[in-house]
Design an enzyme around this catalytic site. Structure first.
Site, PDB file in Angstrom:
ATOM      1  N   GLU A 148      35.802  46.029  57.649  1.00  0.00           N
ATOM      2  CA  GLU A 148      36.041  45.111  57.950  1.00  0.00           C
ATOM      3  C   GLU A 148      36.971  45.915  59.236  1.00  0.00           C
ATOM      4  O   GLU A 148      37.999  46.099  59.144  1.00  0.00           O
ATOM      5  CB  GLU A 148      36.678  44.040  56.875  1.00  0.00           C
ATOM      6  CG  GLU A 148      36.268  42.802  57.631  1.00  0.00           C
ATOM      7  CD  GLU A 148      37.208  41.934  56.969  1.00  0.00           C
ATOM      8  OE1 GLU A 148      36.700  41.817  55.201  1.00  0.00           O
ATOM      9  OE2 GLU A 148      37.235  41.121  57.575  1.00  0.00           O
ATOM     10  N   ARG A 194      36.256  54.124  43.681  1.00  0.00           N
ATOM     11  CA  ARG A 194      36.643  53.848  44.388  1.00  0.00           C
ATOM     12  C   ARG A 194      37.721  54.673  44.764  1.00  0.00           C
ATOM     13  O   ARG A 194      38.216  54.671  43.460  1.00  0.00           O
ATOM     14  CB  ARG A 194      37.735  52.745  45.070  1.00  0.00           C
ATOM     15  CG  ARG A 194      38.440  51.609  43.472  1.00  0.00           C
ATOM     16  CD  ARG A 194      39.162  50.907  44.982  1.00  0.00           C
ATOM     17  NE  ARG A 194      38.114  49.447  45.603  1.00  0.00           N
ATOM     18  CZ  ARG A 194      38.423  49.434  46.517  1.00  0.00           C
ATOM     19  NH1 ARG A 194      39.600  49.590  46.892  1.00  0.00           N
ATOM     20  NH2 ARG A 194      38.177  48.876  47.554  1.00  0.00           N
ATOM     21  N   LYS A 249      44.169  47.316  51.469  1.00  0.00           N
ATOM     22  CA  LYS A 249      45.063  46.835  52.985  1.00  0.00           C
ATOM     23  C   LYS A 249      45.953  45.805  53.159  1.00  0.00           C
ATOM     24  O   LYS A 249      46.438  45.484  53.461  1.00  0.00           O
ATOM     25  CB  LYS A 249      43.835  46.064  53.944  1.00  0.00           C
ATOM     26  CG  LYS A 249      42.605  47.438  54.820  1.00  0.00           C
ATOM     27  CD  LYS A 249      41.347  46.821  55.539  1.00  0.00           C
ATOM     28  CE  LYS A 249      40.622  47.373  54.881  1.00  0.00           C
ATOM     29  NZ  LYS A 249      39.354  46.563  56.260  1.00  0.00           N
TER      30      LYS A 249
HETATM   31  P1  ATP Z   1      39.266  44.828  52.036  1.00  0.00           P
HETATM   32  O1  ATP Z   1      37.724  44.365  51.572  1.00  0.00           O
HETATM   33  O2  ATP Z   1      39.775  44.325  50.420  1.00  0.00           O
HETATM   34  O3  ATP Z   1      39.492  44.329  53.555  1.00  0.00           O
HETATM   35  P2  ATP Z   1      38.525  47.415  52.128  1.00  0.00           P
HETATM   36  O4  ATP Z   1      39.003  48.622  51.685  1.00  0.00           O
HETATM   37  O5  ATP Z   1      37.192  46.936  50.680  1.00  0.00           O
HETATM   38  O6  ATP Z   1      39.384  46.574  51.857  1.00  0.00           O
HETATM   39  P3  ATP Z   1      36.051  47.893  53.768  1.00  0.00           P
HETATM   40  O7  ATP Z   1      36.646  47.774  55.370  1.00  0.00           O
HETATM   41  O8  ATP Z   1      35.955  46.117  53.803  1.00  0.00           O
HETATM   42  O9  ATP Z   1      38.211  47.700  53.431  1.00  0.00           O
HETATM   43  O10 ATP Z   1      35.863  49.027  53.330  1.00  0.00           O
HETATM   44  C1  ATP Z   1      34.751  49.941  53.897  1.00  0.00           C
HETATM   45  C2  ATP Z   1      34.208  50.607  52.517  1.00  0.00           C
HETATM   46  O11 ATP Z   1      35.248  51.616  52.669  1.00  0.00           O
HETATM   47  C3  ATP Z   1      33.809  49.530  52.331  1.00  0.00           C
HETATM   48  O12 ATP Z   1      32.115  49.983  51.384  1.00  0.00           O
HETATM   49  C4  ATP Z   1      34.614  49.827  51.022  1.00  0.00           C
HETATM   50  O13 ATP Z   1      34.008  50.211  49.875  1.00  0.00           O
HETATM   51  C5  ATP Z   1      35.178  51.069  50.964  1.00  0.00           C
HETATM   52  N1  ATP Z   1      36.839  51.607  50.739  1.00  0.00           N
HETATM   53  C6  ATP Z   1      37.279  51.089  50.776  1.00  0.00           C
HETATM   54  N2  ATP Z   1      38.385  51.475  50.267  1.00  0.00           N
HETATM   55  C7  ATP Z   1      37.920  52.666  49.868  1.00  0.00           C
HETATM   56  C8  ATP Z   1      38.570  53.549  48.410  1.00  0.00           C
HETATM   57  N3  ATP Z   1      39.120  52.930  48.273  1.00  0.00           N
HETATM   58  N4  ATP Z   1      37.952  54.582  47.585  1.00  0.00           N
HETATM   59  C9  ATP Z   1      36.367  54.693  48.921  1.00  0.00           C
HETATM   60  N5  ATP Z   1      35.833  53.349  49.341  1.00  0.00           N
HETATM   61  C10 ATP Z   1      36.478  52.450  49.728  1.00  0.00           C
END
Ligand code: ATP
Ligand code: MG
Length: 559
Positions: free
Chosen positions: A38, A264, A274
């Site tokens: 996102e 994660r 984030k």
């Molecule tokens: P939010 O959903 O709170 O905005 P997010 O870190 O999930 O934060 P996304 O942009 O949705 O942000 O993440 C993109 C991809 O990265 C998703 O598929 C998510 O599962 C993966 N991702 C995010 N954080 C991690 C992490 N700490 N370890 C592994 N994969 C991650």
């Protein structure tokens, strides 16, 4: 720390095993994955794990990996983030080719499909407020309650939904919900919201839409439109899978991706949310998204971390199904391992102390030869200037040394690397009693660093010529948080007040000042350093990428 060394060694994990089995059984002939950020912030090292997994699988199994922006919430999304995410994925070494997509490209189709759900009696417009919906959703132990608007006719629902789209109602006045089951044991199936009214300018669709799909509605359908075979995401979406499967079952989607969840990445001394990273930037706790203390890809890059070190780290930690916390020392180990092999050696004095070699002829200097890399003769040698006035590291001298101190003190002899043996006779102090200069002598017979009579010294120190070195600012970074598990809810209290140390009077070799932000160098005995973008032609600034050894745990203790 859960590391799966066997899996990492073989480059295999449970997701790759599934992919291999699906190819073997001919369930799929080509693997399609995607990385779906996102665009509401910069990527961090946790995302690198997901990027390496998705792009890595596509590479290894001759498939493809899409970069898809899940841009369904225009109030938090910005073009700056879209641009930085693309730059960071490329920097990590991955390539989406022509497969750059946006969930917003599918808004039209998603809308049509939502009308289809309404016509099938599977979705309804709800006039309750967000708060009412939340209150009536129930809990893990209590079922939810049906909305009073749940029984609306198809025609009324269609009319209201179209008017939502036309912008007739204010933000939050109504939502479209899936009609599933308010008593489901899975809260995600209690009539989840599919569309909300939101008047916000979208980075790509501008003001065209007054309603936006929810993440849960858009995400799985975007995967289906793109023909994603393995929809890989983190564990918190495991409970959403029944909803995604429900939607795939009811909608005329062109394919049915299967979702697989993995743990994660969590790192000690680090927060990878984030929300927290955004607050660190907005609150001025760091200098920006690319502050070298940030766990963002942009921060790591600016700090001098090579992309190969991030890839190596992600490979070593493996992919597991159980959440765990990885020691940040593991990342540092990977950084040191790569840089030790690739970084040229130079000398720099971080906290200079003046040394005058009294028996060195005044007004003269000479050039000595220094090796650029001890394990790589091809890296060659360079000349360094030696003269009567030098700088050594303040720490390398002690007036009243304890027993085990072998570096310079009154009367001891030490080697200056690539140069001569020197001895100190006299200490010069300022009015405050601080040592500001050492009066020394050198032995001209020890040129190159060895004595013809075979006498030994116990220390070899780095140094620079006072006249032929260049001043520089050096920024030394320590972990941003002082606790190994910082509290995301109150992160400001756990910030490390010593995360940034600025050394304004450092000295560097002249050619170091000419280096670029991609030349990470080892400053001997100090660590790895890289030129920072804040440098000007007259004021070079260097970041310490990492020290030579892990001293942090000792200094701060385990938080
Ligand atoms: P939010 O959903 O709170 O905005 P997010 O870190 O999930 O934060 P996304 O942009 O949705 O942000 O993440 C993109 C991809 O990265 C998703 O598929 C998510 O599962 C993966 N991702 C995010 N954080 C991690 C992490 N700490 N370890 C592994 N994969 C991650
Ligand atoms: Mg997310």
């Amino acid at each position: 720390m859960t590391v799966e060394p066997e899996a990492a060694e073989a480059g295999r994990d449970f997701i790759r095993d599934i992919v291999q089995a699906d190819l073997d059984s001919k369930r799929h002939s080509q693997i399609v994955t995607r990385f779906p950020p996102e665009p509401n912030g910069y990527l961090h090292i946790g995302h690198a794990k997901s990027i390496a997994l998705n792009f890595g699988i596509a590479q290894e199994f001759s498939g493809r990996c899409n970069l898809r922006f899940d841009d369904t919430n225009p109030t938090r999304e910005e073009q700056e983030y879209i641009d930085s995410i693309q730059a960071d994925v490329k920097w990590l070494g991955y390539d989406w080719g022509t497969d750059l997509h946006y969930a917003s490209d599918y808004f039209e189709r998603l809308y049509d499909w939502a009308e289809g759900l309404i016509r099938a009696g599977l979705a309804y417009v709800d006039d309750q407020s967000q708060e009412e919906i939340r209150l009536k959703r129930g809990t893990l132990t209590e079922p939810g309650q049906n909305s009073p608007f749940r029984g609306r006719s198809v025609d009324e629902n269609l009319d209201l939904f179209r008017r939502m789209k036309a912008g007739e109602f204010p933000n939050g006045a109504r939502v479209l919900r899936a009609k599933i089951d308010m008593t489901s044991g899975n809260i995600n199936l209690r009539d989840p919201v599919l569309y909300r009214i939101l008047r916000a300018t979208h980075p790509r669709t501008g003001d065209k839409w007054a309603i936006y799909p929810s993440y849960d509605y858009a995400h799985g359908q975007s995967d289906a439109i793109e023909g994603v075979t393995h929809s890989i995401c983190t564990l918190e979406f495991e409970d959403h899978r029944p909803l995604y499967d429900w939607l795939l079952d009811k909608l005329p989607v062109p394919s049915k991706p299967h979702q697989y969840e993995f743990a994660r990445l969590n790192l000690t001394y680090t927060l990878l949310s984030k929300r927290v990273l955004t607050e660190l930037v907005r609150g001025g706790h760091v200098a920006g998204w690319d502050d070298p203390r940030m766990p963002t890809i942009a921060g790591l890059k600016r700090r001098g971390v090579p992309p190969a070190a991030v890839r190596e780290f992600v490979k070593r930690i493996g992919v597991a199904k159980a959440n765990s916390i990885v020691d940040v020392g593991m990342l540092e180990f990977c950084i040191r391992e790569i840089l030790n092999r690739t970084a040229q050696r130079r000398m720099a004095v971080l906290r200079p102390l003046k040394v005058v070699i009294e028996n060195y002829p005044e007004g003269t200097s000479e050039e000595l030869e220094a090796i650029n890399h001890p394990d790589d003769p091809a890296a060659g040698t360079r000349k360094i200037a030696f003269g009567r006035e030098l700088y050594i590291e303040q720490d390398d001298f002690m007036e009243n040394p304890p027993k085990k101190f072998f570096r310079l003190s009154l009367g001891t002899e030490v080697r200056l690397r690539y140069a001569y043996f020197i001895k100190c006779h006299e200490v010069v102090k300022n009015a405050a009693g601080e040592v500001i200069e050492l009066r020394c002598t050198y032995d001209p017979a020890t040129k190159g660093g060895n004595a013809p009579d075979g006498r030994k010294v116990k220390a070899t120190m780095h140094w620079l010529s006072a006249a032929q070195s260049v001043p520089a600012e050096i920024r030394v970074y320590n972990p941003l948080f002082a606790k190994s598990s910082p509290d995301a809810g109150n992160f400001a209290a756990d910030l490390n007040p010593q995360s940034l140390e600025i050394l304004k009077d450092a000295r560097i070799e002249p050619d170091v000042a000419q280096s670029t932000s991609s030349d990470v160098m080892q400053f001997e005995r100090q660590g790895y350093f890289v030129r920072d973008k804040d440098s000007t032609p007259t004021h070079p600034v260097f970041n310490r990428t990492i020290g030579l050894r892990d001293t942090f745990a000792k200094e701060v203790g385990k938080g």
